[in-house]
Design an enzyme around this catalytic site. Structure first.
Site, PDB file in Angstrom:
ATOM      1  CE  LYS A  39     -93.527 -12.863 -99.343  1.00  0.00           C
ATOM      2  NZ  LYS A  39     -92.924 -12.072-100.418  1.00  0.00           N
TER       3      LYS A  39
HETATM    4  N1  GLU Z   1     -89.316 -11.306-100.345  1.00  0.00           N
HETATM    5  C1  GLU Z   1     -88.868 -10.782-101.591  1.00  0.00           C
HETATM    6  C2  GLU Z   1     -90.036 -10.539-102.513  1.00  0.00           C
HETATM    7  O1  GLU Z   1     -91.151 -10.310-102.084  1.00  0.00           O
HETATM    8  C3  GLU Z   1     -87.755 -11.623-102.197  1.00  0.00           C
HETATM    9  C4  GLU Z   1     -88.102 -13.037-102.482  1.00  0.00           C
HETATM   10  C5  GLU Z   1     -86.924 -13.920-102.902  1.00  0.00           C
HETATM   11  O2  GLU Z   1     -85.822 -13.404-102.977  1.00  0.00           O
HETATM   12  O3  GLU Z   1     -87.167 -15.096-103.121  1.00  0.00           O
HETATM   13  O4  GLU Z   1     -89.903 -10.467-103.704  1.00  0.00           O
END
Ligand code: GLU
Length: 415
Positions: free
Chosen positions: A107
């Site tokens: 993240k």
């Molecule tokens: N931000 C989204 C999540 O928390 C998508 C992450 C992504 O597509 O890599 O799952």
């Protein structure tokens, strides 16, 4: 039970540790799975439109890469500090493992209120942040995507900034605009996946989706698409909200009109539909299905006992605190955890990445069908575990996910 509300990171650790106890994971392996493999903290200086220099804190946490390149969104929010990013990165590891897509978990975060920045400032911030983390990302290393406070435009800037030194690399970022190699269906994917999962869970506990009443907190990229899809499948969306207003109509809100208002005004502020209620009241409505699709921690030990929905589908990441989760389980409320409920976004990110590296575009139908196949497989795996070991959906989903990452770690043989 702790006598205070746990933080998001403590919550993530608590669920993880409980799962390791359940699965008998030995201590050393626990440490490997608990600690992020790499945490990068960067300083993101930009010149503001008024000539002033401001420095923002940025992070990229790569929690675990045992099952593939790290994968996860980038959040622009004042709360996106190191601990927050760390907790969200860990959720990504379990999410990708549960739905069995070939990625690890990561993240990113920048501590900023994006609404306070101009488009030019956001563009500069994104480029500077991407430059600062570019040595650890890439199509086979770590693939960022949108999250709270970021969108397809931010991903386009990230791809462009990364490409300046690495060459054209659409597979380095997902959630891009269609015109730049984005996938059909990616924008709607998280909301659509939430509804796929709601349908499966509802069928399991005897709620008929046709005519089921639904309350959705949050009208951003997840809540707005979930709302539209709910109406398509015949449910009544009786309540909706964003940070500015919550509206309620027991007969069901007219989604087209809500969307038109939102497009015109940019929020639900002054939306003339339904009765105005508070965001807290929305959570406590007597509905069949509650979808918290806004921020973390909205259902806490303060209000958990007042929740009347039979089914909660966690569209946001970590919307229920650790203490509240136990109260809901005692009450018999079915809670479908974030790592399953909102996995639609990362699943279609995987499809986007696959399309990019193959230089081949899928149709929207194919994307939506494969999304259903993948997310329902995750649901089935968790269900099977829940039945076998008599677990809540969250505990079962964690058991499948942590078990898969533990097994992959052992097979790699590096420890
Ligand atoms: N931000 C989204 C999540 O928390 C998508 C992450 C992504 O597509 O890599 O799952």
């Amino acid at each position: 039970m702790p006598d205070r509300e746990l933080t998001m990171l403590e919550t993530a650790h608590a669920y993880f540790n409980e799962t390791c106890d359940l699965l008998d994971v030995e201590d050393g392996l626990r440490q490997v799975l608990l600690n992020p493999w790499r945490q990068l903290s960067v300083s993101v200086p930009i010149r503001m439109d008024n000539g002033e220099i401001r420095v923002f804190n940025g992070f990229r946490v790569q929690h675990n890469g045992v099952r593939g390149p790290y994968k996860g969104g980038v959040r622009y929010a004042p709360a996106a500090d190191a601990a927050h990013t760390n907790a969200l990165a860990m959720l990504m590891t379990w999410k990708t493992a549960l739905v069995d897509i070939p990625f690890g978990g990561a993240k990113g975060g920048v501590q900023v209120q994006p609404a306070d920045l101009s488009e030019g400032e956001l563009n500069r911030l994104t480029r500077r942040y991407t430059g600062a983390i570019s040595h650890i990302i890439g199509p086979q290393r770590d693939i960022p995507a949108p999250d709270m406070g970021t969108n397809a435009q931010v991903m386009a800037w990230m791809m462009d900034a990364f490409g300046q030194t690495n060459g054209y690399s659409p597979g380095a970022v997902t959630g891009k605009p269609i015109e730049l190699g984005g996938s059909y269906g990616r924008e709607a994917a998280t909301g659509r996946g939430v509804c796929d999962i709601a349908m499966l869970a509802a069928a399991d506990i005897g709620i008929d989706m046709r005519g089921a009443t639904v309350a959705i907190q949050g009208f951003g990229n997840v809540g707005s698409f979930a709302g539209q899809r709910m109406v398509e499948i015949g449910a009544h969306v009786v309540a909706l909200s964003d940070a500015n207003r919550a509206i309620y109509d027991p007969a069901g809100l007219d989604m087209e009109e809500v969307l038109a208002h939102n497009a015109r005004v940019g929020s639900l502020e002054n939306c003339p539909l339904g009765e105005v209620i508070t965001n807290e009241e929305l959570l406590e409505l007597d509905v069949d299905i509650l979808i918290p699709a806004a921020i973390e921690g909205v259902i806490s030990t303060e209000n958990a006992e007042k929740i009347r929905a039979r089914l909660i589908v966690e569209a946001a990441n970590s919307p229920i605190t650790y203490g509240a989760d136990a109260i809901l389980a005692d009450q018999g409320t079915t809670v479908i955890p974030d790592i399953l409920a909102n996995a639609g976004g990362v699943i279609v990110s995987y499809f986007e990445w696959a399309q990019n590296i193959q230089r081949f575009r899928w149709t929207l139908n194919r994307v939506n069908e494969e999304l259903y196949t993948t997310i329902s497989h995750g649901f089935d795996r968790a269900q099977e575990m829940a039945k076998e070991r008599d677990l809540t959906p969250r505990k079962a989903a964690y058991a499948v996910a942590v078990g898969a990452v533990a097994k992959a770690t052992e097979l790699r043989g590096f420890i």
